[in-house]
Design a protein around this motif. Structure first.
Motif, PDB file in Angstrom:
ATOM      1  N   ALA A 173      -8.890  -7.241   2.846  1.00  0.00           N
ATOM      2  CA  ALA A 173      -8.625  -8.264   2.029  1.00  0.00           C
ATOM      3  C   ALA A 173      -8.981  -7.869   0.594  1.00  0.00           C
ATOM      4  N   ILE A 174      -9.854  -7.363   0.218  1.00  0.00           N
ATOM      5  CA  ILE A 174     -10.199  -6.625  -0.940  1.00  0.00           C
ATOM      6  C   ILE A 174      -9.187  -5.716  -1.505  1.00  0.00           C
ATOM      7  N   LYS A 175      -8.649  -4.905  -0.689  1.00  0.00           N
ATOM      8  CA  LYS A 175      -7.375  -4.047  -0.984  1.00  0.00           C
ATOM      9  C   LYS A 175      -6.173  -4.872  -1.392  1.00  0.00           C
ATOM     10  N   PHE A 176      -6.001  -5.789  -0.744  1.00  0.00           N
ATOM     11  CA  PHE A 176      -4.657  -6.728  -0.674  1.00  0.00           C
ATOM     12  C   PHE A 176      -5.000  -7.283  -2.246  1.00  0.00           C
ATOM     13  N   LEU A 177      -6.136  -8.173  -2.427  1.00  0.00           N
ATOM     14  CA  LEU A 177      -6.362  -8.812  -3.780  1.00  0.00           C
ATOM     15  C   LEU A 177      -6.110  -7.881  -4.905  1.00  0.00           C
ATOM     16  N   TRP A 178      -6.661  -6.393  -4.635  1.00  0.00           N
ATOM     17  CA  TRP A 178      -6.437  -5.642  -5.798  1.00  0.00           C
ATOM     18  C   TRP A 178      -4.920  -5.265  -5.969  1.00  0.00           C
ATOM     19  N   GLY A 179      -4.176  -4.871  -4.996  1.00  0.00           N
ATOM     20  CA  GLY A 179      -3.002  -4.582  -4.953  1.00  0.00           C
ATOM     21  C   GLY A 179      -2.179  -5.678  -5.580  1.00  0.00           C
ATOM     22  N   LEU A 180      -2.535  -7.184  -5.102  1.00  0.00           N
ATOM     23  CA  LEU A 180      -1.771  -8.230  -5.615  1.00  0.00           C
ATOM     24  C   LEU A 180      -2.208  -8.568  -7.455  1.00  0.00           C
ATOM     25  N   VAL A 188      -2.695  -5.809  -9.402  1.00  0.00           N
ATOM     26  CA  VAL A 188      -2.087  -4.900 -10.025  1.00  0.00           C
ATOM     27  C   VAL A 188      -0.363  -5.222 -10.044  1.00  0.00           C
ATOM     28  N   SER A 189       0.083  -5.779  -8.916  1.00  0.00           N
ATOM     29  CA  SER A 189       1.327  -6.215  -8.919  1.00  0.00           C
ATOM     30  C   SER A 189       1.654  -7.370 -10.079  1.00  0.00           C
ATOM     31  N   VAL A 190       0.701  -8.321 -10.207  1.00  0.00           N
ATOM     32  CA  VAL A 190       0.929  -9.416 -11.054  1.00  0.00           C
ATOM     33  C   VAL A 190       0.684  -8.959 -12.494  1.00  0.00           C
ATOM     34  N   LEU A 191       0.007  -7.801 -13.101  1.00  0.00           N
ATOM     35  CA  LEU A 191      -0.105  -7.360 -14.070  1.00  0.00           C
ATOM     36  C   LEU A 191       1.102  -6.414 -14.572  1.00  0.00           C
TER      37      LEU A 191
END
Length: 151
Positions: free
Chosen positions: A83-90, A92-95
Motif C-alpha cells: 500500500a505504501i509503494k502504491f501510494l508513492w507510485g500514485l 509520482v504519477s500525479v506529479l
C-alpha cells in the motif's frame, strides 16, 4: 614384632606432630580472637546506596521511554508495504501528470497563435482565390467595405 614396634613408633611421632600443630592452631586462634577488628561497612553501604539510586533512575527513565514508545505505537497506523509503494507510485504519477499539464498550458498560447496564423493565412488564401475567380464579387465587396468603413 619389630615391624609392630616400628609402626607404633611412627604413629607416636605422627601423634606428637599432630598435637604440636593443634597447639599452634590454638595459639593462632587465640591471637585472632584478641585482635581488635571492627568491620567498617559504611563505604560499602554508601556505594550500594549510590548504585541503587542510579539503578532506580535508569529504571524510571526506561519506564518513561517505554511509555512514550507505547503511546507512539498505539497512535501509529499499520499499512502493508504494497500500500505504501502504491501510494508513492500514485503520488509520482500525479506529479508527472501535473507537471505535463503545466508544461502544456505554458505552450497553449504559442499553439493558439500558430493556429490563428495558419487559419488566417488559409482563409485569406481562400478569399483571394475566390476574388480572383470572380471579379464582380470583389468589386461588390470593396464597395460594401467602403460604405461600412465610413459609418
Amino acid at each position: 614384632m619389630a615391624k609392630l614396634d616400628e609402626i607404633a613408633e611412627l604413629l607416636t611421632e605422627e601423634i606428637n606432630g599432630f598435637e604440636k600443630s593443634i597447639g599452634r592452631l590454638e595459639r593462632v586462634h587465640e591471637n585472632l580472637r584478641n585482635l581488635p577488628l571492627k568491620p567498617d561497612t559504611t563505604e560499602i553501604n554508601a556505594l550500594l546506596k549510590k548504585c541503587g539510586n542510579n539503578q532506580r533512575r535508569m529504571v524510571e527513565e526506561q519506564l518513561r521511554l517505554m511509555q512514550r514508545i507505547l503511546h507512539k505505537v498505539e497512535r501509529s497506523i499499520m499499512l502493508p508495504s504494497w500500500a505504501i509503494k502504491f501510494l508513492w507510485g500514485l503520488l509520482v504519477s500525479v506529479l508527472l501528470v501535473l507537471g505535463f499539464s503545466v508544461f502544456q498550458l505554458s505552450r497553449l498560447s504559442k499553439k493558439e497563435e500558430a493556429a490563428f496564423g495558419k487559419g488566417r493565412d488559409s482563409t485569406m488564401g481562400h478569399f483571394e482565390r475566390f476574388f480572383d475567380e470572380s471579379p464582380q464579387v470583389k468589386e461588390l465587396y470593396l464597395k460594401w467595405r467602403e460604405e461600412n468603413g465610413k459609418k
